[in-house]
Design a protein around this motif. Structure first.
Motif, PDB file in Angstrom:
ATOM      1  N   LEU A 215      -1.926 -58.077 -33.259  1.00  0.00           N
ATOM      2  CA  LEU A 215      -2.491 -58.101 -31.908  1.00  0.00           C
ATOM      3  C   LEU A 215      -4.019 -58.073 -31.932  1.00  0.00           C
ATOM      4  CD1 LEU A 215      -0.132 -55.548 -30.084  1.00  0.00           C
ATOM      5  CD2 LEU A 215       0.161 -58.020 -30.383  1.00  0.00           C
ATOM      6  N   PHE A 216      -4.568 -57.222 -32.792  1.00  0.00           N
ATOM      7  CA  PHE A 216      -6.017 -57.103 -32.951  1.00  0.00           C
ATOM      8  C   PHE A 216      -6.319 -56.998 -34.436  1.00  0.00           C
ATOM      9  CE2 PHE A 216      -5.063 -55.345 -28.806  1.00  0.00           C
ATOM     10  CZ  PHE A 216      -6.099 -55.786 -27.987  1.00  0.00           C
ATOM     11  N   GLN A 217      -7.490 -57.507 -34.826  1.00  0.00           N
ATOM     12  CA  GLN A 217      -7.876 -57.375 -36.220  1.00  0.00           C
ATOM     13  C   GLN A 217      -9.393 -57.411 -36.357  1.00  0.00           C
ATOM     14  OE1 GLN A 217      -6.168 -60.594 -38.461  1.00  0.00           O
ATOM     15  NE2 GLN A 217      -7.498 -62.140 -37.574  1.00  0.00           N
ATOM     16  N   LEU A 218      -9.874 -56.870 -37.465  1.00  0.00           N
ATOM     17  CA  LEU A 218     -11.283 -56.954 -37.781  1.00  0.00           C
ATOM     18  C   LEU A 218     -11.595 -58.414 -38.107  1.00  0.00           C
ATOM     19  CD1 LEU A 218     -13.504 -54.767 -37.984  1.00  0.00           C
ATOM     20  CD2 LEU A 218     -13.090 -54.717 -40.445  1.00  0.00           C
ATOM     21  N   ARG A 219     -12.568 -58.982 -37.397  1.00  0.00           N
ATOM     22  CA  ARG A 219     -12.831 -60.424 -37.538  1.00  0.00           C
ATOM     23  C   ARG A 219     -13.138 -60.803 -38.982  1.00  0.00           C
ATOM     24  NH1 ARG A 219     -13.924 -64.284 -33.870  1.00  0.00           N
ATOM     25  NH2 ARG A 219     -14.170 -62.720 -32.222  1.00  0.00           N
ATOM     26  N   GLU A 220     -13.985 -60.046 -39.635  1.00  0.00           N
ATOM     27  CA  GLU A 220     -14.328 -60.273 -41.034  1.00  0.00           C
ATOM     28  C   GLU A 220     -14.237 -58.949 -41.776  1.00  0.00           C
ATOM     29  OE1 GLU A 220     -14.890 -63.084 -42.478  1.00  0.00           O
ATOM     30  OE2 GLU A 220     -15.017 -64.380 -40.706  1.00  0.00           O
ATOM     31  N   PRO A 221     -13.792 -58.966 -43.034  1.00  0.00           N
ATOM     32  CA  PRO A 221     -13.793 -57.723 -43.810  1.00  0.00           C
ATOM     33  C   PRO A 221     -15.188 -57.100 -43.806  1.00  0.00           C
ATOM     34  CG  PRO A 221     -12.611 -59.447 -44.982  1.00  0.00           C
ATOM     35  CD  PRO A 221     -13.264 -60.115 -43.806  1.00  0.00           C
ATOM     36  N   GLN A 222     -15.265 -55.791 -43.642  1.00  0.00           N
ATOM     37  CA  GLN A 222     -16.543 -55.097 -43.560  1.00  0.00           C
ATOM     38  C   GLN A 222     -16.931 -54.576 -44.939  1.00  0.00           C
ATOM     39  OE1 GLN A 222     -17.167 -52.545 -40.150  1.00  0.00           O
ATOM     40  NE2 GLN A 222     -18.246 -51.044 -41.396  1.00  0.00           N
ATOM     41  N   LEU A 223     -18.103 -55.011 -45.402  1.00  0.00           N
ATOM     42  CA  LEU A 223     -18.570 -54.619 -46.720  1.00  0.00           C
ATOM     43  C   LEU A 223     -19.030 -53.165 -46.712  1.00  0.00           C
ATOM     44  CD1 LEU A 223     -19.338 -55.464 -49.640  1.00  0.00           C
ATOM     45  CD2 LEU A 223     -21.599 -56.092 -48.726  1.00  0.00           C
ATOM     46  N   LEU A 224     -18.602 -52.417 -47.723  1.00  0.00           N
ATOM     47  CA  LEU A 224     -19.033 -51.035 -47.886  1.00  0.00           C
ATOM     48  C   LEU A 224     -19.850 -50.937 -49.164  1.00  0.00           C
ATOM     49  CD1 LEU A 224     -15.792 -49.047 -47.028  1.00  0.00           C
ATOM     50  CD2 LEU A 224     -17.596 -49.804 -45.498  1.00  0.00           C
ATOM     51  N   ALA A 225     -21.054 -50.481 -49.019  1.00  0.00           N
ATOM     52  CA  ALA A 225     -21.926 -50.380 -50.188  1.00  0.00           C
ATOM     53  C   ALA A 225     -22.825 -49.172 -50.054  1.00  0.00           C
ATOM     54  CB  ALA A 225     -22.771 -51.644 -50.337  1.00  0.00           C
ATOM     55  N   GLY A 226     -23.130 -48.538 -51.179  1.00  0.00           N
ATOM     56  CA  GLY A 226     -24.059 -47.423 -51.195  1.00  0.00           C
ATOM     57  C   GLY A 226     -23.654 -46.300 -50.273  1.00  0.00           C
ATOM     58  N   ALA A 227     -24.594 -45.930 -49.381  1.00  0.00           N
ATOM     59  CA  ALA A 227     -24.385 -44.790 -48.491  1.00  0.00           C
ATOM     60  C   ALA A 227     -23.261 -45.028 -47.493  1.00  0.00           C
ATOM     61  CB  ALA A 227     -25.679 -44.475 -47.735  1.00  0.00           C
ATOM     62  N   ALA A 228     -22.905 -46.304 -47.230  1.00  0.00           N
ATOM     63  CA  ALA A 228     -21.850 -46.614 -46.259  1.00  0.00           C
ATOM     64  C   ALA A 228     -20.515 -46.025 -46.683  1.00  0.00           C
ATOM     65  CB  ALA A 228     -21.730 -48.121 -46.081  1.00  0.00           C
ATOM     66  N   LEU A 229     -20.325 -45.824 -47.991  1.00  0.00           N
ATOM     67  CA  LEU A 229     -19.065 -45.267 -48.468  1.00  0.00           C
ATOM     68  C   LEU A 229     -18.908 -43.804 -48.091  1.00  0.00           C
ATOM     69  CD1 LEU A 229     -18.832 -46.895 -51.996  1.00  0.00           C
ATOM     70  CD2 LEU A 229     -17.139 -47.091 -50.184  1.00  0.00           C
ATOM     71  N   GLY A 230     -20.001 -43.143 -47.760  1.00  0.00           N
ATOM     72  CA  GLY A 230     -19.930 -41.737 -47.419  1.00  0.00           C
ATOM     73  C   GLY A 230     -20.023 -41.452 -45.936  1.00  0.00           C
ATOM     74  N   LYS A 231     -20.090 -42.495 -45.113  1.00  0.00           N
ATOM     75  CA  LYS A 231     -20.225 -42.310 -43.671  1.00  0.00           C
ATOM     76  C   LYS A 231     -18.943 -42.720 -42.953  1.00  0.00           C
ATOM     77  CE  LYS A 231     -25.228 -43.185 -43.577  1.00  0.00           C
ATOM     78  NZ  LYS A 231     -26.296 -44.056 -43.024  1.00  0.00           N
ATOM     79  N   PRO A 232     -18.599 -42.043 -41.851  1.00  0.00           N
ATOM     80  CA  PRO A 232     -17.427 -42.458 -41.067  1.00  0.00           C
ATOM     81  C   PRO A 232     -17.592 -43.897 -40.562  1.00  0.00           C
ATOM     82  CG  PRO A 232     -18.159 -40.277 -40.407  1.00  0.00           C
ATOM     83  CD  PRO A 232     -19.233 -40.823 -41.312  1.00  0.00           C
ATOM     84  N   LEU A 233     -16.525 -44.660 -40.649  1.00  0.00           N
ATOM     85  CA  LEU A 233     -16.561 -46.059 -40.227  1.00  0.00           C
ATOM     86  C   LEU A 233     -16.149 -46.185 -38.766  1.00  0.00           C
ATOM     87  CD1 LEU A 233     -14.778 -47.682 -43.306  1.00  0.00           C
ATOM     88  CD2 LEU A 233     -17.238 -47.399 -42.920  1.00  0.00           C
ATOM     89  N   GLU A 234     -16.826 -47.059 -38.044  1.00  0.00           N
ATOM     90  CA  GLU A 234     -16.463 -47.380 -36.665  1.00  0.00           C
ATOM     91  C   GLU A 234     -16.089 -48.854 -36.620  1.00  0.00           C
ATOM     92  OE1 GLU A 234     -19.637 -46.273 -34.081  1.00  0.00           O
ATOM     93  OE2 GLU A 234     -19.583 -44.142 -34.642  1.00  0.00           O
ATOM     94  N   LEU A 235     -14.794 -49.127 -36.567  1.00  0.00           N
ATOM     95  CA  LEU A 235     -14.288 -50.496 -36.614  1.00  0.00           C
ATOM     96  C   LEU A 235     -13.913 -50.969 -35.215  1.00  0.00           C
ATOM     97  CD1 LEU A 235     -11.966 -50.213 -39.753  1.00  0.00           C
ATOM     98  CD2 LEU A 235     -14.429 -50.691 -39.662  1.00  0.00           C
ATOM     99  N   VAL A 236     -14.449 -52.116 -34.810  1.00  0.00           N
ATOM    100  CA  VAL A 236     -14.106 -52.712 -33.524  1.00  0.00           C
ATOM    101  C   VAL A 236     -13.295 -53.968 -33.795  1.00  0.00           C
ATOM    102  CG1 VAL A 236     -14.972 -53.682 -31.358  1.00  0.00           C
ATOM    103  CG2 VAL A 236     -16.223 -51.805 -32.471  1.00  0.00           C
ATOM    104  N   LEU A 237     -12.028 -53.960 -33.398  1.00  0.00           N
ATOM    105  CA  LEU A 237     -11.121 -55.064 -33.687  1.00  0.00           C
ATOM    106  C   LEU A 237     -11.142 -56.083 -32.562  1.00  0.00           C
ATOM    107  CD1 LEU A 237      -8.049 -53.035 -35.021  1.00  0.00           C
ATOM    108  CD2 LEU A 237     -10.214 -53.576 -36.163  1.00  0.00           C
ATOM    109  N   ASP A 238     -10.949 -57.354 -32.932  1.00  0.00           N
ATOM    110  CA  ASP A 238     -10.924 -58.449 -31.968  1.00  0.00           C
ATOM    111  C   ASP A 238      -9.494 -58.852 -31.657  1.00  0.00           C
ATOM    112  OD1 ASP A 238     -13.780 -58.982 -31.642  1.00  0.00           O
ATOM    113  OD2 ASP A 238     -13.715 -59.607 -33.744  1.00  0.00           O
ATOM    114  N   LYS A 239      -9.252 -59.230 -30.414  1.00  0.00           N
ATOM    115  CA  LYS A 239      -7.931 -59.648 -29.988  1.00  0.00           C
ATOM    116  C   LYS A 239      -7.552 -60.970 -30.652  1.00  0.00           C
ATOM    117  CE  LYS A 239      -5.075 -60.221 -25.844  1.00  0.00           C
ATOM    118  NZ  LYS A 239      -5.089 -60.230 -24.357  1.00  0.00           N
ATOM    119  N   VAL A 240      -6.313 -61.063 -31.115  1.00  0.00           N
ATOM    120  CA  VAL A 240      -5.826 -62.289 -31.730  1.00  0.00           C
ATOM    121  C   VAL A 240      -5.041 -63.063 -30.684  1.00  0.00           C
ATOM    122  CG1 VAL A 240      -4.317 -63.242 -33.520  1.00  0.00           C
ATOM    123  CG2 VAL A 240      -5.700 -61.196 -33.992  1.00  0.00           C
ATOM    124  N   GLU A 241      -5.513 -64.267 -30.387  1.00  0.00           N
ATOM    125  CA  GLU A 241      -4.866 -65.073 -29.346  1.00  0.00           C
ATOM    126  C   GLU A 241      -3.591 -65.691 -29.890  1.00  0.00           C
ATOM    127  OE1 GLU A 241      -5.831 -64.995 -26.383  1.00  0.00           O
ATOM    128  OE2 GLU A 241      -7.762 -63.986 -26.712  1.00  0.00           O
TER     129      GLU A 241
END
Length: 241
Positions: A215-241
């Motif tokens: 129904l919804f998905q992350l449009r593109e895989p989100q790259l995690l690098a460096g400090a991003a691996l230690g921070k909470p992720l906020e994912l906004v998914l797009d509606k799949v038509e």
């Protein structure tokens, strides 16, 4: 087929454990959710979510871990008159509406058609030294922009992938989440403490699935690098038509 206490006793003998919490229910429709390393994760998560919602008015979130914490094994056994084809064991987390969360271990049995027949849950007791293995945790939450309620039975599937060697990627960690409330839906991806990210290209993918349909998905895989691996992720998914 026996029911009630008799069924619980048969199931306990099958898995050889005495656990403090048990959920037993009739078969649920199989849902082969795409993307996870095994459809058994989704089927067991659906069984746990349904049973918990019926028995716990404060139900919030039920999450089952996939790789690397999951074991899916062929089983030649019978519970009552029901043949068992697969035994699934792993870990998970229950979050309640009051903000508390409890990790657990689970055993789930499936029939030859892949339907989850029973799930047996044991909440961990940290005060007694009963804890999950040391791990690196990637926390986050997923939501979407549309103002609409999710239909019952929707599952959030989140995966952490190493795509350094192939586009499909190697699954480092994954989780199937069943929610009893509205978005954002939290998740926690756990990796063994000794996991190294050196030389790896790590991305996160996420989708909301209903009965095999995304129904919804992350449009593109989100790259995690460096400090991003230690921070909470906020994912906004797009509606799949």
């Amino acid at each position: 087929m026996p029911s009630g206490p008799a069924m619980r006793c048969v199931f306990l003998r099958l898995i050889g454990l005495v656990l403090p919490a048990c959920i037993v229910a009739a078969p649920a429709p199989a849902q082969d959710a795409p993307g996870l390393s095994s459809p058994a994760i989704s089927r067991c998560a659906g069984r746990v979510g349904l049973d918990t919602r019926q028995s716990d008015a404060a139900f919030g979130i039920i999450a089952l871990d996939g790789r690397p914490w999951l074991r899916v094994e062929p089983t030649d056994a019978v519970v009552g008159s029901q043949p068992i084809a697969t035994t699934v064991t792993g870990t998970g987390l229950q979050r309640r509406r009051n903000g508390t969360s409890v990790p657990f271990r689970f055993t789930c049995v499936l029939d030859a058609q892949g339907q989850a027949l029973m799930v047996h849950i044991a909440h961990l007791m940290p005060r007694l030294g009963d804890t999950l293995p040391p791990s690196i945790v990637v926390d986050g939450a997923a939501t979407y922009r549309e103002k609409m309620a999710l239909p019952r039975g929707v599952e959030l599937q989140v995966q952490l992938l190493d795509v350094s060697k192939s586009a499909d990627g190697e699954v480092l960690a994954e989780q199937a989440v069943r929610s009893g409330w509205h978005v954002p839906i939290p998740f926690s991806l756990r990796l063994p403490r000794e996991t190294s990210f050196e030389g790896r290209r790590v991305v996160v993918t996420a989708r909301l699935v209903l009965a095999r349909r995304v129904l919804f998905q992350l449009r593109e895989p989100q790259l995690l690098a460096g400090a991003a691996l230690g921070k909470p992720l906020e994912l906004v998914l797009d509606k799949v038509e």
